[in-house]
Design a protein around this motif. Structure first.
Motif, mmCIF file in Angstrom:
data_model
loop_
_atom_site.group_PDB
_atom_site.id
_atom_site.type_symbol
_atom_site.label_atom_id
_atom_site.label_comp_id
_atom_site.label_asym_id
_atom_site.label_seq_id
_atom_site.Cartn_x
_atom_site.Cartn_y
_atom_site.Cartn_z
ATOM 1 N N ARG A 30 21.066 -22.884 -21.040
ATOM 2 C CA ARG A 30 21.299 -24.296 -21.364
ATOM 3 C C ARG A 30 22.782 -24.625 -21.410
ATOM 4 O O ARG A 30 23.181 -25.732 -21.096
ATOM 5 C CB ARG A 30 20.658 -24.623 -22.730
ATOM 6 C CG ARG A 30 19.141 -24.646 -22.696
ATOM 7 C CD ARG A 30 18.575 -24.665 -24.099
ATOM 8 N NE ARG A 30 18.964 -23.475 -24.850
ATOM 9 C CZ ARG A 30 18.557 -23.188 -26.070
ATOM 10 N NH1 ARG A 30 17.743 -24.014 -26.690
ATOM 11 N NH2 ARG A 30 18.950 -22.079 -26.673
ATOM 12 N N ASP A 31 23.607 -23.667 -21.813
ATOM 13 C CA ASP A 31 25.027 -23.953 -22.056
ATOM 14 C C ASP A 31 25.866 -23.665 -20.802
ATOM 15 O O ASP A 31 26.487 -22.593 -20.680
ATOM 16 C CB ASP A 31 25.513 -23.131 -23.252
ATOM 17 C CG ASP A 31 26.825 -23.656 -23.812
ATOM 18 O OD1 ASP A 31 27.570 -24.323 -23.062
ATOM 19 O OD2 ASP A 31 27.100 -23.398 -24.998
ATOM 20 N N ASP A 82 16.856 -25.097 -18.805
ATOM 21 C CA ASP A 82 16.267 -25.143 -20.142
ATOM 22 C C ASP A 82 14.790 -24.766 -20.065
ATOM 23 O O ASP A 82 13.985 -25.481 -19.445
ATOM 24 C CB ASP A 82 16.432 -26.559 -20.730
ATOM 25 C CG ASP A 82 15.980 -26.632 -22.174
ATOM 26 O OD1 ASP A 82 15.406 -25.647 -22.688
ATOM 27 O OD2 ASP A 82 16.204 -27.687 -22.799
ATOM 28 N N LEU A 83 14.461 -23.667 -20.711
ATOM 29 C CA LEU A 83 13.079 -23.164 -20.664
ATOM 30 C C LEU A 83 12.118 -23.995 -21.509
ATOM 31 O O LEU A 83 10.927 -23.705 -21.527
ATOM 32 C CB LEU A 83 13.055 -21.712 -21.150
ATOM 33 C CG LEU A 83 13.621 -20.688 -20.165
ATOM 34 C CD1 LEU A 83 13.973 -19.390 -20.882
ATOM 35 C CD2 LEU A 83 12.627 -20.412 -19.042
ATOM 36 N N SER A 84 12.636 -25.010 -22.179
ATOM 37 C CA SER A 84 11.746 -25.765 -23.068
ATOM 38 C C SER A 84 11.081 -26.954 -22.383
ATOM 39 O O SER A 84 10.235 -27.602 -22.971
ATOM 40 C CB SER A 84 12.502 -26.212 -24.323
ATOM 41 O OG SER A 84 13.485 -27.160 -23.983
ATOM 42 N N SER A 90 24.280 -16.917 -21.167
ATOM 43 C CA SER A 90 25.467 -17.460 -21.833
ATOM 44 C C SER A 90 26.018 -16.561 -22.929
ATOM 45 O O SER A 90 27.159 -16.718 -23.346
ATOM 46 C CB SER A 90 25.169 -18.847 -22.412
ATOM 47 O OG SER A 90 24.187 -18.756 -23.416
ATOM 48 N N ARG A 91 25.211 -15.644 -23.423
ATOM 49 C CA ARG A 91 25.700 -14.771 -24.499
ATOM 50 C C ARG A 91 24.842 -13.506 -24.561
ATOM 51 O O ARG A 91 23.852 -13.371 -23.840
ATOM 52 C CB ARG A 91 25.706 -15.501 -25.841
ATOM 53 C CG ARG A 91 24.328 -15.868 -26.368
ATOM 54 C CD ARG A 91 24.398 -16.589 -27.701
ATOM 55 N NE ARG A 91 23.125 -16.487 -28.418
ATOM 56 C CZ ARG A 91 22.908 -16.911 -29.656
ATOM 57 N NH1 ARG A 91 23.874 -17.492 -30.336
ATOM 58 N NH2 ARG A 91 21.728 -16.767 -30.233
ATOM 59 N N GLY A 92 25.239 -12.585 -25.419
ATOM 60 C CA GLY A 92 24.437 -11.411 -25.714
ATOM 61 C C GLY A 92 24.187 -10.513 -24.506
ATOM 62 O O GLY A 92 25.071 -10.302 -23.662
ATOM 63 N N ILE A 93 22.972 -10.022 -24.420
ATOM 64 C CA ILE A 93 22.610 -9.059 -23.381
ATOM 65 C C ILE A 93 22.686 -9.678 -21.990
ATOM 66 O O ILE A 93 23.125 -9.032 -21.027
ATOM 67 C CB ILE A 93 21.177 -8.511 -23.677
ATOM 68 C CG1 ILE A 93 21.176 -7.713 -24.986
ATOM 69 C CG2 ILE A 93 20.677 -7.657 -22.518
ATOM 70 C CD1 ILE A 93 19.789 -7.442 -25.556
ATOM 71 N N GLY A 96 14.622 -2.343 -27.989
ATOM 72 C CA GLY A 96 14.894 -2.142 -29.404
ATOM 73 C C GLY A 96 16.139 -2.936 -29.786
ATOM 74 O O GLY A 96 16.699 -3.681 -28.967
ATOM 75 N N ASN A 150 15.558 -12.838 -19.186
ATOM 76 C CA ASN A 150 16.160 -12.302 -20.410
ATOM 77 C C ASN A 150 16.214 -13.296 -21.566
ATOM 78 O O ASN A 150 16.323 -12.895 -22.718
ATOM 79 C CB ASN A 150 17.583 -11.817 -20.063
ATOM 80 C CG ASN A 150 18.444 -11.640 -21.290
ATOM 81 O OD1 ASN A 150 18.342 -10.634 -21.990
ATOM 82 N ND2 ASN A 150 19.288 -12.623 -21.578
ATOM 83 N N TYR A 195 7.531 -14.665 -32.979
ATOM 84 C CA TYR A 195 8.346 -14.067 -31.916
ATOM 85 C C TYR A 195 7.646 -12.871 -31.257
ATOM 86 O O TYR A 195 7.520 -12.809 -30.031
ATOM 87 C CB TYR A 195 9.678 -13.640 -32.529
ATOM 88 C CG TYR A 195 10.576 -12.810 -31.647
ATOM 89 C CD1 TYR A 195 11.284 -13.377 -30.602
ATOM 90 C CD2 TYR A 195 10.734 -11.433 -31.879
ATOM 91 C CE1 TYR A 195 12.133 -12.611 -29.805
ATOM 92 C CE2 TYR A 195 11.580 -10.670 -31.099
ATOM 93 C CZ TYR A 195 12.271 -11.253 -30.051
ATOM 94 O OH TYR A 195 13.104 -10.484 -29.277
ATOM 95 N N THR A 221 23.726 -8.301 -31.030
ATOM 96 C CA THR A 221 23.976 -9.589 -30.357
ATOM 97 C C THR A 221 23.950 -10.706 -31.394
ATOM 98 O O THR A 221 23.563 -10.493 -32.546
ATOM 99 C CB THR A 221 22.879 -9.903 -29.316
ATOM 100 O OG1 THR A 221 21.654 -10.112 -30.013
ATOM 101 C CG2 THR A 221 22.724 -8.805 -28.282
ATOM 102 N N SER A 266 10.227 -7.252 -26.293
ATOM 103 C CA SER A 266 10.804 -6.616 -27.489
ATOM 104 C C SER A 266 9.918 -5.454 -27.922
ATOM 105 O O SER A 266 8.697 -5.486 -27.734
ATOM 106 C CB SER A 266 10.872 -7.644 -28.612
ATOM 107 O OG SER A 266 11.091 -7.003 -29.840
ATOM 108 N N MET A 326 21.823 -13.099 -31.463
ATOM 109 C CA MET A 326 20.433 -13.294 -31.904
ATOM 110 C C MET A 326 20.104 -12.383 -33.079
ATOM 111 O O MET A 326 19.537 -12.806 -34.088
ATOM 112 C CB MET A 326 19.456 -13.015 -30.753
ATOM 113 C CG MET A 326 17.998 -13.057 -31.174
ATOM 114 S SD MET A 326 16.869 -12.480 -29.911
ATOM 115 C CE MET A 326 16.629 -13.945 -28.939
#
Ligand SMILES: NC(=O)c1ccc[n+]([C@@H]2O[C@H](COP(=O)([O-])OP(=O)(O)OC[C@H]3O[C@@H](n4cnc5c(N)ncnc54)[C@H](OP(=O)(O)O)[C@@H]3O)[C@@H](O)[C@H]2O)c1
Length: 230
Positions: A36-37, A57-59, A12-15, A180, A82, A149, A184, A133, A186
């Motif tokens: 989720r979105d 949803d991964l939760s 939904s966003r970022g990478i 690295g 991701n 994290y 974004t 990461s 995040m």
């Protein structure tokens, strides 16, 4: 030639969003975009006819959700795990719920998603790419506040090696990219004002190229993708 199916989790966003947009330029790919979105993805990818959006949803109930989403697929060729949850807090302020959230999204959710993907790759093969990461890469530069994290991202690296060993006689390949800093939402939320050397779009270029090609040369590998030293 039949279309290749690619799943991008956390789209939904970022990478993840940049990765979907790049992949969608190639009409031979069918792209499953998961996060989720759902409404945000449907808006983002409205003009991309080869992108199919699913709420995920991964939760919670991750394996069941993934099995349902993939039930129409006979073959998944690539998956990019991701999605990520970042907590930035001094060590003694980290709550039990912070640890649970990080590990559920970043580790357990990834492993249960892969459980649902295995039956879709086991016949003809496929490439699983886990996004970790640089903070979870042994011997790398570390950042204070990221112990929830970064330890969860280290677990993703370990999972990659263990899955590769268990499935080494199969046609499924798995690798892990330890990213690295990339610019974004995040990163902005966790480190306001920090300027990353790489944009989300630039990072997506590397991830797409790696996902489509690297499994011809490597399996079970943990690759640092960072301009930082060490
Ligand atoms: N940006 C960096 O500097 C950097 C550096 C190293 C590693 N990484 C890793 O790279 C990946 C992408 O990072 P980013 O910076 O692009 O992050 P981001 O902007 O926060 O995007 C994260 C994506 O994950 C999804 N997501 C989060 N929790 C989820 C859940 N419970 N279920 C399903 N989807 C969920 C989000 O979508 P919804 O909110 O719609 O669910 C969003 O699409 C992450 O794994 C991150 O840890 C990033």
């Amino acid at each position: 030639m039949s279309k290749k199916t690619i799943v991008v989790v956390g789209a939904s966003r970022g990478i993840g969003k940049a990765t979907v947009e790049l992949l969608a330029q190639q009409s031979e790919f069918s792209i499953y975009a998961l996060s989720r979105d759902l409404a945000k993805m449907q808006t983002n990818f409205n003009a991309l006819p080869n992108v199919y959006c699913y709420a995920f949803d991964l939760s919670q109930n991750v394996r069941q959700q993934a099995e349902l989403i993939f039930s129409e697929c006979t073959q998944i060729d690539y998956i990019i795990n991701n999605a990520g949850k970042l907590v930035n807090k001094p060590f003694t302020e980290i709550l039990h719920s912070d640890l649970i959230d990080c590990y559920q999204t970043n580790v357990i959710g990834v492993m249960e998603t892969v459980q649902a993907v295995v039956p879709k790759m086991i016949q003809k093969g496929g490439h699983i790419v886990n996004i970790s990461s640089i903070g979870g890469f042994q011997g790398s530069v570390k950042f204070g506040g990221l112990s929830a994290y970064s330890t969860s991202k280290a677990a993703v690296c370990s999972f990659t090696e263990l899955f590769a060993e268990e499935y080494k006689e199969s046609p499924i390949k798995i690798n892990c990219l330890c990213l690295g800093a990339a610019q974004t939402e995040m990163l902005n939320e966790a480190f306001p004002g920090y300027e990353a050397p790489v944009s989300a779009e630039k990072m997506a270029e590397y991830i797409v190229n790696f996902t489509l090609t690297a499994h011809e040369w490597m399996n079970g590998k943990i690759i640092p993708v960072s301009l930082s030293t060490p």
